[in-house]
Scaffold this motif. Structure first.
Motif, PDB file in Angstrom:
ATOM      1  N   GLN A  58      11.115   6.680   7.806  1.00 52.28           N
ATOM      2  CA  GLN A  58      10.359   5.805   7.021  1.00 52.28           C
ATOM      3  C   GLN A  58       9.761   6.156   5.607  1.00 52.28           C
ATOM      4  O   GLN A  58      10.521   6.206   4.576  1.00 52.28           O
ATOM      5  CB  GLN A  58       9.847   4.314   6.840  1.00 52.28           C
ATOM      6  CG  GLN A  58      11.132   3.161   8.248  1.00 52.28           C
ATOM      7  CD  GLN A  58      11.629   3.075   7.100  1.00 52.28           C
ATOM      8  OE1 GLN A  58      11.463   2.638   5.766  1.00 52.28           O
ATOM      9  NE2 GLN A  58      13.289   2.890   7.122  1.00 52.28           N
ATOM     10  N   GLY A  59       8.877   7.246   5.872  1.00 53.95           N
ATOM     11  CA  GLY A  59       8.644   7.553   4.639  1.00 53.95           C
ATOM     12  C   GLY A  59       9.340   9.219   3.887  1.00 53.95           C
ATOM     13  O   GLY A  59       9.542   9.290   2.413  1.00 53.95           O
ATOM     14  N   ARG A  62      11.550   7.119   2.018  1.00 54.77           N
ATOM     15  CA  ARG A  62      11.063   6.581   0.928  1.00 54.77           C
ATOM     16  C   ARG A  62      10.644   7.421  -0.175  1.00 54.77           C
ATOM     17  O   ARG A  62      10.789   7.303  -1.597  1.00 54.77           O
ATOM     18  CB  ARG A  62      10.381   5.287   0.880  1.00 54.77           C
ATOM     19  CG  ARG A  62      10.671   3.749   1.488  1.00 54.77           C
ATOM     20  CD  ARG A  62       9.788   2.739   1.936  1.00 54.77           C
ATOM     21  NE  ARG A  62       9.699   1.809   2.571  1.00 54.77           N
ATOM     22  CZ  ARG A  62      10.859   0.979   1.846  1.00 54.77           C
ATOM     23  NH1 ARG A  62      10.463   0.953   0.216  1.00 54.77           N
ATOM     24  NH2 ARG A  62      11.311  -0.097   2.883  1.00 54.77           N
ATOM     25  N   SER A 208       4.822  12.864   4.143  1.00 53.68           N
ATOM     26  CA  SER A 208       5.319  12.695   6.270  1.00 53.68           C
ATOM     27  C   SER A 208       5.954  14.096   6.568  1.00 53.68           C
ATOM     28  O   SER A 208       5.917  14.219   8.062  1.00 53.68           O
ATOM     29  CB  SER A 208       6.865  11.856   5.456  1.00 53.68           C
ATOM     30  OG  SER A 208       6.851  10.690   4.592  1.00 53.68           O
ATOM     31  N   PHE A 235      -0.552   5.989   5.980  1.00 57.83           N
ATOM     32  CA  PHE A 235       0.647   5.857   5.440  1.00 57.83           C
ATOM     33  C   PHE A 235      -0.191   4.380   4.614  1.00 57.83           C
ATOM     34  O   PHE A 235      -0.014   3.319   3.613  1.00 57.83           O
ATOM     35  CB  PHE A 235       1.624   5.209   6.260  1.00 57.83           C
ATOM     36  CG  PHE A 235       2.942   5.916   5.966  1.00 57.83           C
ATOM     37  CD1 PHE A 235       3.212   6.974   5.207  1.00 57.83           C
ATOM     38  CD2 PHE A 235       3.154   6.336   7.608  1.00 57.83           C
ATOM     39  CE1 PHE A 235       4.076   7.731   5.108  1.00 57.83           C
ATOM     40  CE2 PHE A 235       3.609   7.769   7.293  1.00 57.83           C
ATOM     41  CZ  PHE A 235       4.352   8.156   6.163  1.00 57.83           C
ATOM     42  N   VAL A 242       5.929   2.011   2.647  1.00 57.95           N
ATOM     43  CA  VAL A 242       6.185   2.578   4.060  1.00 57.95           C
ATOM     44  C   VAL A 242       5.995   1.672   5.448  1.00 57.95           C
ATOM     45  O   VAL A 242       7.425   2.120   6.055  1.00 57.95           O
ATOM     46  CB  VAL A 242       5.784   4.269   4.202  1.00 57.95           C
ATOM     47  CG1 VAL A 242       6.915   4.550   4.892  1.00 57.95           C
ATOM     48  CG2 VAL A 242       6.138   4.832   3.084  1.00 57.95           C
TER      49      VAL A 242
END
Length: 370
Positions: A58-59, A62, A208, A235, A242
């Motif tokens: 996800q990091g 994004r 990330s 995070f 995130v």
């Protein structure tokens, strides 16, 4: 040309979740257990590893880097079949080196972003990548969990195990690239109208990347809890949004798979059945491994059958081929579909994977008999 990242809970469908919940309820009624026993049925190492990888993925998404990479890739690749060959071959190669699930976490999000920027058959591409990681990961002892388990049992060297698996992997890869020629036309890639460009966030990408390296090191040193604390703590403190995109439902589905499938494998009737079957050597353990993988997935199938089978190469080939077919055949299948967020992913997967299992399974069997 870029689009905003898709929320982790769009698409994908939760039909399998309800099936697994219903199966868990049936087991709880027929063979009740203490609450802690259910907790012990779950492979928390796998759940923890997937949770960390989901957050890191996800990091990366994004950060906007996947969108930028997709734009560059589409500017250099103009034919659909060439793009599919590239993505599929990359999935097969990576899965042999860094395991099948990690390769999916790297490539499926990129494929989804490509489909946001161009008219691509996303479902078909992701299904082919799932087939590719099942095939490629079968080559090496570290490609997937069942290989790692069987490698330790075999006593073979790293190269010796690869030599044992090479013929089966060659068959799987041959039919994989044949399937691409059949399923993917030689057509130009049509780009979608440009949308709002997603800005690249180098700091989030760097964070990330560093967390990925640290998490892999923590897993390698059996420090999963410390790795999870680092990933989620970083995070939560620096980029809490995130964590909102993590597919928590996927983790619940996988936990339920462990609970249901391990209870099924532990049934006395199941063990009595396999003890009576003539599956010690020859082609029978190969077919038994394929069929069993369709019901309880190929990793539990390898563990269950290892005690009844003397022909380790047949068992290893069977659980590898058994990753095709039903979505339960391999955990990688489920991960690929959830990462792709496909509303009709199961239907598309089985439409391709079941015929692929039949053709590939028969060819590998003829190879063994020959």
């Amino acid at each position: 040309m870029n689009a905003k990242p898709v929320d982790a809970h769009e698409g994908g469908g939760n039909g399998l979740l309800w099936v697994l919940l219903a199966a868990a309820a049936v087991f709880a009624f027929v063979r009740p257990r203490a609450p802690l026993e259910y907790v012990r049925l779950v492979d928390w190492q796998t759940i923890g590893a997937l949770a960390g990888l989901l957050a890191i993925t996800q990091g990366v998404e994004r950060s906007g880097m996947l969108q930028k990479l997709a734009t560059q890739l589409l500017s250099r690749t103009t034919e659909l079949r060439h793009l599919v060959y590239l993505l599929t071959a990359s999935a097969a190669l990576l899965s042999a080196l860094v395991t099948n699930d990690v390769s999916l976490f790297l490539l499926v999000p990129l494929t989804r972003v490509l489909a946001q920027q161009a008219h691509l058959p996303l479902g078909r591409l992701v299904v082919l990548q799932a087939l590719a990681v099942n095939a490629g990961s079968a080559l090496t002892p570290i490609g997937n969990p069942q290989n790692l388990f069987l490698w330790h049992r075999s006593g073979d060297s790293f190269v010796g195990f690869m030599a044992m698996m090479a013929p089966t992997v060659a068959v799987m890869l041959f039919w994989l690239f044949a399937a691409i020629r059949f399923l993917v036309p030689r057509a130009p890639i049509l780009l979608k109208p440009s949308g709002d460009e997603v800005p690249v966030e180098p700091r989030l990408l760097t964070l990330s990347g560093l967390l990925f390296v640290a998490f892999v090191v923590a897993l390698d040193r059996h420090r999963m809890l410390a790795g999870l604390a680092l990933v989620f703590g970083a995070f939560l403190l620096l980029r809490p949004r995130v964590l909102l995109g993590v597919d928590w439902t996927l983790l619940l589905i996988i936990a339920l798979m462990f609970i249901d499938l391990r209870q099924l494998a532990e049934l006395p009737a199941v063990n009595a059945l396999f003890a009576q079957l003539p599956i010690r050597e020859g082609w029978r353990p190969y077919l038994a491994a394929i069929v069993t993988s369709q019901v309880i997935s190929n990793v539990p199938a390898a563990i269950l059958l290892e005690g009844f089978v003397h022909d380790l190469p047949a068992l290893a080939a069977g659980v590898s081929v058994g990753g095709f077919g039903c979505v339960l055949g391999s955990l990688a299948n489920l991960i690929a579909l959830r990462l792709a967020k496909l509303p009709n992913g199961l239907r598309e997967f089985h439409r391709i994977s079941i015929p692929f299992l039949l053709v590939c399974g028969l060819t590998a069997l003829l190879l063994r008999l020959g």
